[in-house]
Design an enzyme around this catalytic site. Structure first.
Site, PDB file in Angstrom:
ATOM      1  N   LYS A  35       0.839  -1.209   0.000  1.00  0.00           N
ATOM      2  CA  LYS A  35       0.000   0.000   0.000  1.00  0.00           C
ATOM      3  C   LYS A  35       0.871   1.256   0.000  1.00  0.00           C
ATOM      4  O   LYS A  35       2.094   1.166   0.175  1.00  0.00           O
ATOM      5  CB  LYS A  35      -0.911  -0.026   1.232  1.00  0.00           C
ATOM      6  CG  LYS A  35      -0.157  -0.017   2.560  1.00  0.00           C
ATOM      7  CD  LYS A  35      -1.084  -0.251   3.752  1.00  0.00           C
ATOM      8  CE  LYS A  35      -0.291  -0.334   5.038  1.00  0.00           C
ATOM      9  NZ  LYS A  35      -1.150  -0.613   6.203  1.00  0.00           N
ATOM     10  N   TYR A 255      17.121  29.486   8.008  1.00  0.00           N
ATOM     11  CA  TYR A 255      15.937  30.137   8.584  1.00  0.00           C
ATOM     12  C   TYR A 255      15.974  30.106  10.109  1.00  0.00           C
ATOM     13  O   TYR A 255      16.357  29.095  10.716  1.00  0.00           O
ATOM     14  CB  TYR A 255      14.675  29.405   8.144  1.00  0.00           C
ATOM     15  CG  TYR A 255      14.262  29.687   6.718  1.00  0.00           C
ATOM     16  CD1 TYR A 255      13.901  30.976   6.332  1.00  0.00           C
ATOM     17  CD2 TYR A 255      14.207  28.664   5.787  1.00  0.00           C
ATOM     18  CE1 TYR A 255      13.509  31.222   5.021  1.00  0.00           C
ATOM     19  CE2 TYR A 255      13.810  28.910   4.489  1.00  0.00           C
ATOM     20  CZ  TYR A 255      13.457  30.194   4.109  1.00  0.00           C
ATOM     21  OH  TYR A 255      13.063  30.432   2.825  1.00  0.00           O
TER      22      TYR A 255
HETATM   23  C1  LIG Z   1      -0.281  -1.623   6.832  1.00  0.00           C
HETATM   24  C2  LIG Z   1      -0.818  -2.871   7.387  1.00  0.00           C
HETATM   25  C3  LIG Z   1       0.013  -3.978   7.574  1.00  0.00           C
HETATM   26  C4  LIG Z   1       1.519  -3.926   7.398  1.00  0.00           C
HETATM   27  O1  LIG Z   1       2.053  -3.367   8.576  1.00  0.00           O
HETATM   28  P1  LIG Z   1       3.641  -3.230   8.778  1.00  0.00           P
HETATM   29  O2  LIG Z   1       3.759  -2.729  10.180  1.00  0.00           O
HETATM   30  O3  LIG Z   1       4.093  -2.222   7.792  1.00  0.00           O
HETATM   31  O4  LIG Z   1       4.215  -4.559   8.558  1.00  0.00           O
HETATM   32  C5  LIG Z   1      -0.573  -5.161   7.986  1.00  0.00           C
HETATM   33  N1  LIG Z   1      -1.893  -5.234   8.217  1.00  0.00           N
HETATM   34  C6  LIG Z   1      -2.723  -4.176   8.091  1.00  0.00           C
HETATM   35  C7  LIG Z   1      -4.171  -4.321   8.382  1.00  0.00           C
HETATM   36  C8  LIG Z   1      -2.217  -2.950   7.689  1.00  0.00           C
HETATM   37  O5  LIG Z   1      -3.028  -1.905   7.571  1.00  0.00           O
END
Ligand SMILES: *Cc1c(COP(=O)(O)O)cnc(C)c1O
Length: 365
Positions: A35, A255
């Site tokens: 994702k 800055y």
């Molecule tokens: C993003 C996600 C994962 C992966 O989590 P990581 O900590 O990046 O391994 C697994 N399960 C769900 C439901 C998620 O939303």
């Protein structure tokens, strides 16, 4: 000539990390979580690089699943948030996408739909974001059966709230709740663990694990770095030195004029800033590297550049590449300096930074 600020993505390292996830998952199979544009690495390239290894992908939403199909890949894709509208169930069925059903609204969409995608049920074991409580499962299963959609149910999913902390008692409580909640349906698959769960001693992962951050080399545990867990860094974020200059004792840089040189020294400006996704909260002393040697940031990060202390690297020249994170400076370290986690740094890299992919034959795309 384009600016040489780039994120190099080592797809072999990604494959190494996925293979490690499979080993640690034991008898569970690992769905590759890609994702958020493959955690900022490029969802198409990441998914393609894992195509001969991963039996399933997981993404947050439909658009991300469509990107995987667009890349010509046919493995099932789990939609971790399910569908956002009833009409999307048609695409799920047609494209072998597996939505996770987590609410009464989604339940109504599915039971009233003429489309029959395969799907998962989300169980709320304590994260309290999404999902049905264990006590609601009987009723949900009855409604699915009445509507004739039960044959499409693949299994149950839950998510751990504190898996990044090996000392937390929450993980065992959630695991136990999940086991008991799903016990009446032993034929259905179960999926519980994110990356962190792969590194917890004696943690059951059931049928499917869901590694995300570990695939990209980031540490899923609060008290470990990725390399210490056997993970290889996948992304090297680099930018060129724009200049090198003398800074005199008493002069400030950048800055707010908050950083002031206590003695004469050398500094340089690097062509990357928060407009590229480099965290603005990374303050003075955040590590970077040049030629494999560690240096440090000084002063505030600007939108398009940041300053580094080159006092210890007199040979540095304009055009030299500075590593912001990668093999010498861990992304977890930079994240800690910015008060955040590697997840946010990776996914926050903006479109201004081209991703360059290292192929297996050592070439680049
Ligand atoms: C993003 C996600 C994962 C992966 O989590 P990581 O900590 O990046 O391994 C697994 N399960 C769900 C439901 C998620 O939303």
């Amino acid at each position: 000539m384009p600016r040489t600020t780039i994120a190099r993505v080592d797809l072999d390292a990604l494959r190494h990390n996925y293979t490690l996830a499979c080993q640690r998952a034991g008898t569970a199979r690992a769905m590759a979580v890609v994702k958020a544009d493959g955690y900022g690495h490029g969802i198409r390239e990441v998914a393609r690089a894992l195509a001969d290894l991963a039996p399933k992908y997981a993404v947050a939403c439909l658009e991300e699943a469509l990107a995987i199909r667009d890349a010509g890949l046919n493995q099932p894709v789990v939609l971790l948030q399910g569908v956002h509208q009833a009409g999307d169930l048609a695409e799920c069925q047609a494209l072998t996408l597996e939505p996770v059903l987590h609410s009464d609204t989604q339940l109504a969409w599915l039971t009233e739909s003429r489309h029959r995608p395969r799907f998962w049920l989300k169980v709320n074991t304590g994260m309290n974001r999404l999902g049905f409580r264990p006590g609601e499962l009987d009723g949900v299963m009855a409604r699915l059966a009445d509507a004739g959609v039960l044959p499409g149910l693949l299994g149950f999913v839950t998510h751990l709230a504190c898996a990044d902390d090996p000392d937390s008692p929450m993980t065992a409580r959630q695991t136990d709740t999940f086991v008991r909640a799903t016990a009446p349906w032993p034929r259905l698959a179960r999926s519980l663990g994110n990356s962190a769960a792969h590194f917890l001693p004696d943690q059951p992962l059931f049928d499917w694990s869901r590694p995300g951050i570990m695939l990209y080399g980031g540490s899923p545990l609060i008290d470990a770095t990725g390399p210490a867990l056997g993970l290889k860094p996948v992304m090297t974020l680099e930018a060129p030195l724009l200049n090198t200059r003398v800074v005199r004792a008493g002069e400030s840089v950048g800055y707010g004029a908050g950083w002031v040189a206590s003695q004469d020294g050398r500094m340089g400006m690097v062509a990357i800033g928060y407009g590229d996704g480099y965290p603005r909260h990374a303050g003075t002393d955040t590590p970077a590297a040049i030629g494999g040697r560690r240096i440090r940031l000084i002063g505030r990060v600007s939108m398009d550049m940041l300053a580094v202390d080159l006092t210890g690297v007199p040979e540095a020249r304009p055009g030299d590449r500075v590593e912001l994170w990668g093999p010498t400076v861990g992304v977890d370290e930079v994240a800690a300096c910015a008060g955040t986690i590697a997840y946010e740094l990776m996914t926050g890299l903006t479109a201004r930074v081209p991703r360059q992919y290292l192929r297996r034959d050592g070439g680049v795309d």
